[in-house]
Design an enzyme around this catalytic site. Structure first.
Site, mmCIF file in Angstrom:
data_model
loop_
_atom_site.group_PDB
_atom_site.id
_atom_site.type_symbol
_atom_site.label_atom_id
_atom_site.label_comp_id
_atom_site.label_asym_id
_atom_site.label_seq_id
_atom_site.Cartn_x
_atom_site.Cartn_y
_atom_site.Cartn_z
ATOM 1 N N ASP A 58 0.854 -1.187 0.000
ATOM 2 C CA ASP A 58 0.000 0.000 0.000
ATOM 3 C C ASP A 58 0.889 1.234 0.000
ATOM 4 O OD1 ASP A 58 0.836 0.479 2.719
ATOM 5 O OD2 ASP A 58 -0.717 -0.929 3.379
ATOM 6 N N LYS A 82 -4.974 0.245 -3.414
ATOM 7 C CA LYS A 82 -6.205 -0.341 -2.892
ATOM 8 C C LYS A 82 -6.926 0.651 -2.003
ATOM 9 C CE LYS A 82 -3.581 -2.486 0.820
ATOM 10 N NZ LYS A 82 -3.075 -3.739 1.374
ATOM 11 N N ASP A 114 -0.409 -10.704 9.386
ATOM 12 C CA ASP A 114 -1.365 -11.022 10.448
ATOM 13 C C ASP A 114 -2.313 -12.121 9.978
ATOM 14 O OD1 ASP A 114 -3.029 -11.070 12.622
ATOM 15 O OD2 ASP A 114 -3.663 -8.987 12.482
ATOM 16 N N THR A 115 -3.445 -11.761 9.397
ATOM 17 C CA THR A 115 -4.392 -12.783 8.941
ATOM 18 C C THR A 115 -4.006 -13.354 7.586
ATOM 19 O OG1 THR A 115 -5.827 -11.190 7.800
ATOM 20 C CG2 THR A 115 -6.247 -11.590 10.154
ATOM 21 N N GLY A 116 -3.138 -12.667 6.851
ATOM 22 C CA GLY A 116 -2.723 -13.123 5.537
ATOM 23 C C GLY A 116 -3.606 -12.637 4.406
ATOM 24 N N THR A 118 -4.206 -9.584 3.255
ATOM 25 C CA THR A 118 -3.536 -8.604 2.408
ATOM 26 C C THR A 118 -2.563 -9.280 1.458
ATOM 27 O OG1 THR A 118 -3.734 -6.836 4.059
ATOM 28 C CG2 THR A 118 -2.006 -6.595 2.423
#
Length: 206
Positions: A58, A82, A114-116, A118
């Site tokens: 980003d 994005k 983190d959560t994957g 991105t």
């Protein structure tokens, strides 16, 4: 910072703070170390001779991408453009890749995974834009909320993190590389105890 002080700490070492200004919250010395040299060395060795491009996930990580590009022989930079949906926390709508990535091995860089989500979206966007391969490099592997499952099938050739956070065996998956920050910390600790220069060893990125 207050809790560390109350517990008796008079100095702290950190690795890749999410925001450098966090150092200012402490009344005692904070040594801010950077794992970029460790990660970049792995990429240089593993992908020697490849046509590389460094990709920022980003606009907020463009400076990090610039630092990486210098470490990787001034290779080109691209950005994932994005927008955030305020009604969907921790999720992003990926739009387009800004920069030339076609036929290149793209190194997607960030400070943590983190959560994957991105990473998955960015890899999809880069492959759609013609990237030959995608390599993901981040310091902290948080890997929360089924991240390992998401990343296993995301299409990245390799996902590189360090062991700043413990990654248990059940969270590891094919294509995951975990590098040790122990030598980095050991060198810094030695400099502190020998009244050397931690800043000189690990300068803050420009």
């Amino acid at each position: 910072a207050d809790l560390f002080k109350t517990a008796g700490a008079d100095r702290i070492m950190t690795v890749d703070l999410h925001t450098a200004q966090i150092q200012g919250l402490s009344e005692y010395p904070v040594d801010h170390l950077f794992a970029q040299s460790l990660l970049a060395a792995h990429v240089r060795e593993t992908y020697a001779g490849a046509d590389l491009a460094v990709v920022s996930p980003d606009a907020g990580r463009v400076r990090l991408a610039e630092q990486w590009a210098r470490d990787l022989d001034d290779c080109p930079i691209a950005i994932i453009h994005k927008t955030r949906d305020p009604l969907r926390p921790h999720q992003h709508d990926t739009h387009r890749v800004v920069g030339e990535v076609r036929g290149r091995v793209c190194v997607l860089v960030d400070d943590m995974i983190d959560t994957g989500s991105t990473v998955v979206e960015a890899v999809e966007a880069l492959r759609a834009a013609g990237a030959a391969e995608v390599v993901v490099a981040a310091t902290h592997g948080v890997l929360s909320d089924r991240a390992a499952t998401r990343l296993t099938g995301c299409g990245a050739r390799e996902i590189i993190v360090t062991n700043t956070l413990p990654i248990p065996e059940h969270e590891r998956f094919p294509g995951l590389t975990v590098l040790s920050v122990a030598p980095l910390l050991a060198r810094a600790i030695r400099e502190v105890f020998e009244d050397g220069s931690v800043t000189g060893l690990f300068p803050e990125p420009r």
